[in-house]
Motif scaffolding. Sequence first.
Motif, short mmCIF file in Angstrom:
data_model
loop_
_atom_site.label_atom_id
_atom_site.label_comp_id
_atom_site.label_asym_id
_atom_site.label_seq_id
_atom_site.Cartn_x
_atom_site.Cartn_y
_atom_site.Cartn_z
N ALA A 223 0.02 -2.84 13.20
CA ALA A 223 -0.58 -3.23 11.92
C ALA A 223 -0.31 -4.70 11.65
O ALA A 223 0.79 -5.18 11.88
CB ALA A 223 -0.02 -2.39 10.77
N GLY A 224 -1.33 -5.39 11.17
CA GLY A 224 -1.19 -6.79 10.82
C GLY A 224 -0.47 -6.95 9.49
O GLY A 224 -0.34 -6.00 8.71
N SER A 225 -0.03 -8.16 9.22
CA SER A 225 0.69 -8.45 7.98
C SER A 225 -0.13 -9.32 7.03
O SER A 225 0.22 -9.46 5.87
CB SER A 225 1.99 -9.19 8.29
OG SER A 225 1.70 -10.45 8.88
N GLY A 226 -1.19 -9.92 7.54
CA GLY A 226 -1.94 -10.89 6.76
C GLY A 226 -1.36 -12.29 6.88
O GLY A 226 -1.93 -13.25 6.39
N ASN A 227 -0.21 -12.41 7.55
CA ASN A 227 0.44 -13.71 7.76
C ASN A 227 -0.08 -14.36 9.04
O ASN A 227 -0.59 -13.68 9.92
CB ASN A 227 1.95 -13.55 7.86
CG ASN A 227 2.57 -13.02 6.59
OD1 ASN A 227 2.04 -13.22 5.49
ND2 ASN A 227 3.69 -12.33 6.72
N CYS A 228 0.13 -15.65 9.13
CA CYS A 228 -0.19 -16.41 10.34
C CYS A 228 1.09 -17.06 10.84
O CYS A 228 2.05 -17.22 10.09
CB CYS A 228 -1.21 -17.51 10.05
SG CYS A 228 -2.79 -16.90 9.44
#
Length: 167
Positions: A82-87
């Motif tokens: 799952a992604g975090s939305g962070n870069c």
Amino acid sequence: MSSPAGPERPPRAADRIKVWFRPAPREGRPPYDTEGLWATRLGPDTARVDNAPFLQDGVAEGETVRFRTDADGVHWAVGRAAGSGNCTVRVLPLPDGPLGRDAGAVHERLAAYGLTGEVFSADFPLIALTVPGGADLRGVKELLARGRDEGWWHFEVSCVTDAWRAA
């Protein structure tokens, strides 16, 4: 506050693990064939990454990764769950630029955007930064480009989101 799994609790020390990655070798990078990232165990084969990677591409702080544990008890990443939305952005100040090798000066310029991160070492002041998904992504991108163009630093973006691409 409770969840269906029971009351929420802060992570215990036993929940904190190191998840190991095998970054692809690239010219100009430190010569390491593995990178361990701190993570909080979420399940038998998943963990949330707790810091920004210096070498591994395609992962950011806060993301959930799947791992396999080998016979020696080492947890090896096998993919993102799952992604975090962070870069993740890496910045290397130029020794002969106006900031010199001062990682603190880099942090000062980017602090207004809520970026956090850490420095590889005093000898190699590569800074791995987490860009929160809710940050002013356009502003971050503009400042990174300005710093590159004005000789402050080199940078690379190693984990992006659709929001980053659109900014």
